[in-house]
Design a protein around this motif. Structure first.
Motif, PDB file in Angstrom:
ATOM      1  N   GLU A   1       9.565  30.381  52.585  1.00  0.00           N
ATOM      2  CA  GLU A   1       8.202  30.834  52.885  1.00  0.00           C
ATOM      3  C   GLU A   1       8.140  32.289  53.359  1.00  0.00           C
ATOM      4  O   GLU A   1       7.075  32.747  53.767  1.00  0.00           O
TER       5      GLU A   1
ATOM      6  N   GLN B   1       2.468  28.584  46.173  1.00  0.00           N
ATOM      7  CA  GLN B   1       2.758  29.049  44.819  1.00  0.00           C
ATOM      8  C   GLN B   1       3.120  27.888  43.914  1.00  0.00           C
ATOM      9  O   GLN B   1       2.852  27.894  42.740  1.00  0.00           O
TER      10      GLN B   1
ATOM     11  N   GLN C   1       4.664  28.922  49.748  1.00  0.00           N
ATOM     12  CA  GLN C   1       5.365  28.561  48.518  1.00  0.00           C
ATOM     13  C   GLN C   1       5.251  27.084  48.199  1.00  0.00           C
ATOM     14  O   GLN C   1       4.711  26.699  47.184  1.00  0.00           O
TER      15      GLN C   1
ATOM     16  N   ALA D   1      11.322  31.904  41.438  1.00  0.00           N
ATOM     17  CA  ALA D   1      11.466  30.878  42.465  1.00  0.00           C
ATOM     18  C   ALA D   1      12.500  31.302  43.510  1.00  0.00           C
ATOM     19  O   ALA D   1      13.470  31.974  43.176  1.00  0.00           O
TER      20      ALA D   1
END
Lengths: 375, 440
Positions: B177, A357, B182, A371
């Protein structure tokens, strides 16, 4: 020649004393600029109370408070890219540099000197502390050069140089305790000073009390700047209240009210670690009051509530029963039976189902909206 | 004799050159395909790829062949080469509010073997790095003991010493994760682990000096930093293999690793390895401190949470290639390398897949296989330039198997934060660049 020899002999003795390097550096130091050293050392220590919000040094950036490199040489309120509060802009002459008297008054009680300032800090009541921290700030130029480390510790090091000759090994008595007879018995006062832990059954609680109203005042002064007025957490500072019934949600909020099993942990933790940057500064009654207030912010008690060592263990947190022991080894895939598959273990061709991401994880990367956090 | 030697010598030389020329041509092609990526290797790559002209690096005398370098003592404490400036710990600033309660990550992709250099061991602090002079440090033992005691650093150094290599992994390693891929790089996904040799004394010897009461079932180690870190540890573990350490890799502990004293709790989560250790209390019940209630408890999908999940389960990761360490050399002979570890003991075996788990190859473990230490594995293969989906799975000596991330999610949901030991996938594209992905 003779003088050198004598000096050498006494140096040798000191060397045996293991404190030579320290002794020497202190002597040299005091010969050059003694008072300067004293002030900066004390100032550096006092400044530790400020580092949770202010940075100094070559890489200092603005944090919760502005960076303080060269603060005594720059115009007040002029740290670049820092948003000062309105109160600050209105009450300080931002054209001229800080004068010592004004700064002294500000540091004594920032929030009463300047109502509305963002500097949520109770202040330095001791005038010597203020003088030494101001001297310390004045010694740091705009490049953030810190005074030499040797200058910051004169007191401690001089203490270790007792100048005494050491006793013969066989004259030092061996303690009675233990198998190897190492260490010395701890004194009660020492154990009391360090043993501050509290258990869920109340063991360790000091006597005392504090109510929600008092706690609220303390909280607004010393905690709200980071944890938010309602315990909602400013920015990325920890959330302390709310989140009830969110534990099964997509984004659970784990707070004192929603997650923590025991109230003793709240008292224990605030007393040992908060406020961040000024640990162990709260009185036992302050901690009772703050704990009561956090219960109030979590809708667990009403405004009249007073918490004390007497009623402490009557309070149970709602999530206490939702904790269990480690059952990871009962998960079906934890251990392997037989041999693992080596050939044709999955059907079909590989498909990417999700990718990183956050591609750029360098410190300047933009904050992703959802986040993850690290605990 | 001489002539013959010379002749055969030059024949061999010619052969070698020919082969090299072929390789260079290949490299030229692949480095064109690589585009910007090759820049990481800089001059070396471009001159290698520059057709058959002799390399000036070899035919000309270089500065470092002619002029003298610095003498001894230019750096009383040596540092890595200036050419290794990117082998550093890194943080992810937005993860936390303040650097004094934060974390940075070990650059696993830059390291080899099993030992982590002291300056690269990741940091996790809750109140910044305490600066404690050893002369000012004290260790107290109190609680359910016959004689509460105070030790100086010198007292500690008089106990019998032991040396052990252990890994330390933060329970939150790979914690970002859980919801899917991520962070792009093994430094960030797996870099909260390090592996060093500790010198220290046995905790049980130190406790024995104070004389633990038979009622003492738990200990509470406490740090001397501004966080006063505390964790409850069962007496069995304390009496088993815990150490009170003062050296790492032969030198004094680094300040950020707890100088002058830290607790070593082999195989268990890093948060318990209390730094700046100043006190150990003995009690008959756990204390339920903040770091074992609010934190370091594993929330499951049904809202229940596991606590006291101490052991770090079996885990592995491929460190090269990986997103921060792409393949820059084109097809052909390729070295894949990684790390495996288990809090249950030694690693028995690591398997590697280059096709996203369809087929597995047993990797070669190399270097020492030590109890509760990381193990280094290698798998050398001939890359034909195809897309790769690299995975590794480790099995330890107790037959614990590294699970897939999906198996973990099925058992725990996505909100556990801690103890994510799932199999990692790196997608290597045809140009050698790599990305953190999950695959079906």
């Amino acid at each position: 020649m003779r003088i050198v020899a004598v000096a050498n002999a006494s140096l040798k003795r000191q060397f045996i004393d293991r404190s030579l390097p320290v002794v020497l550096s202190v002597i040299v130091f005091f010969h050059t600029h003694p008072t300067y050293a004293q002030d900066l050392g004390a100032g550096a220590t006092v400044f530790k109370q400020c580092t949770s919000c202010h940075a100094i040094g070559p890489n200092a950036k603005n944090q919760f408070g502005p960076h303080l490199n060269g603060v005594m040489q720059r115009a007040a309120g002029s740290a670049e890219n820092y948003a000062y509060s309105e109160a600050f802009e209105n009450s300080i002459d931002t054209e001229s540099v800080w004068d010592t008297a004004k700064l002294d008054a500000f540091l004594q009680a920032p929030m009463s000197y300047m109502p509305g300032t963002k500097m949520a800090y109770q202040g330095l009541s001791n005038a010597d502390d203020r003088a030494s921290v101001i001297a310390y700030l004045a010694s740091i130029d705009s490049s953030g050069q810190l005074p030499e480390p040797a200058a910051t510790k004169p007191e401690k090091t001089s203490q270790t140089s007792d100048g005494q000759q050491r006793s013969l090994a066989r004259d030092i008595p061996i303690p009675e305790h233990g198998l190897l007879h190492l260490g010395r018995p701890a004194l009660d006062a020492e154990v009391i000073a360090w043993d501050i832990d509290i258990r869920p059954d109340g063991v360790g609680l000091p006597s005392g009390s504090g109510d929600v109203i008092t706690g609220g005042e303390l909280y607004d002064e010393q905690c709200a700047s980071c944890h938010g007025v309602f315990g909602e957490g400013e920015g990325r500072w920890p959330i302390l209240a709310g989140g009830q019934d969110s534990l099964v949600d997509d984004r659970p909020e784990k707070t004192i009210g929603s997650y923590w099993p025991y109230l003793s942990t709240v008292y224990d933790y605030i007393r040992r670690a908060m406020p961040f940057g000024n640990a162990r500064s709260l009185s036992d009654d302050d901690v009772y009051a703050l704990t009561a207030y956090l219960l109030y912010l979590n809708d667990l008690v009403d405004e009249e509530f007073e918490l004390s060592d007497q009623n402490f263990t009557d309070i149970r947190l709602p999530n206490e029963n939702n904790f269990m022991s480690d059952t990871r080894d009962e998960e079906p895939t934890h251990q392997i039976v037989g041999e693992p598959c080596m050939q044709n273990c999955l059907p079909g061709i590989v498909k990417v189902i999700n990718r990183a991401q956050i591609l750029n994880v360098t410190p300047d990367a933009e904050e992703a909206s959802d986040a993850p956090t690290v605990d | 004799m001489r002539a013959k030697n010379k002749a055969s010598g030059s024949t061999a030389g010619a052969e070698f050159l020919d082969k090299n020329a072929g390789q260079r041509r290949q490299l030229l092609k692949s480095s064109v395909a690589l585009g910007g990526l090759a820049t990481g290797l800089g001059a070396a790559t471009s001159s290698l790829a520059a057709s058959t002209a002799p390399e000036k690096l070899i035919t000309e005398v270089q500065d470092w062949n002619r002029y003298l370098g610095p003498g001894v003592d230019a750096k009383p404490y040596g540092q890595p080469s200036v050419h290794e400036a990117d082998a550093v710990r890194r943080d992810v600033a937005w993860l936390t509010a303040d650097a004094k309660s934060s974390v940075n990550f070990t650059p696993l992709h830059k390291l080899d073997g099993i030992i982590t250099p002291n300056g690269l061991c990741f940091e996790r602090h809750h109140g910044g790095v305490a600066d404690i002079s050893p002369a000012d440090h004290r260790l107290m033992i109190n609680g359910l003991v016959k004689t509460p005691l105070i030790f100086t650093m010198e007292d500690i150094s008089r106990f019998p010493r032991e040396n052990h290599v252990y890994f330390l992994e933060c329970a939150a390693n790979t914690g970002m994760e859980w919801r899917g891929a991520q962070l792009n790089g093994c430094q960030f996904t797996h870099g909260m682990v390090h592996n060093v040799m500790y010198t220290g004394v046995r905790l049980r010897d130190v406790l024995a000096e104070a004389g633990v009461s038979p009622k003492g079932k738990w200990i509470l180690p406490e740090g001397g930093d501004a966080a006063h870190m505390t964790r409850s540890i069962p007496m069995e573990k304390a009496m088993d293999d815990c150490l009170i350490a003062f050296k790492m890799n032969g030198e004094a502990l680094r300040p950020e690793q707890g100088y002058p004293l830290r607790l070593v709790v082999p195989g268990w989560e890093g948060n318990m390895w209390v730094k700046w250790l100043r006190r150990i209390e003995v009690g008959d019940q756990p204390w339920h401190q903040r770091e074992e209630t609010s934190k370091y408890t594993d929330l499951l999908a049904d809202g229940q949470a596991r606590r006291f999940t101490w052991t770090m389960d079996v885990k592995s990761v491929i460190t090269n290639p990986s997103p921060q360490a792409p393949i820059t050399h084109g097809q052909g002979q390729t070295v894949l390398s990684g790390l495996a570890w288990s809090g249950h003991g030694r690693i028995k075996r690591v398997d590697v897949s280059i096709d996203g788990g369809r087929h597995w190859h047993t990797a070669r473990l190399d270097g020492e296989s030590l109890n509760k230490s990381v193990h280094r594995f290698y798998y050398e293969f001939n890359w034909q330039g195809q897309e790769l989906f690299l995975q590794s799975r480790a099995i330890d000596e107790s037959r614990n198997l590294q699970p897939t991330k999906d198996a973990l999610r099925a058992a725990r949901g996505e909100n556990s934060i801690y103890h994510n030991n799932g199999i990692q996938t790196w997608h290597v594209r045809a140009d050698g660049s790599a990305e953190n992905v999950e695959v079906s």
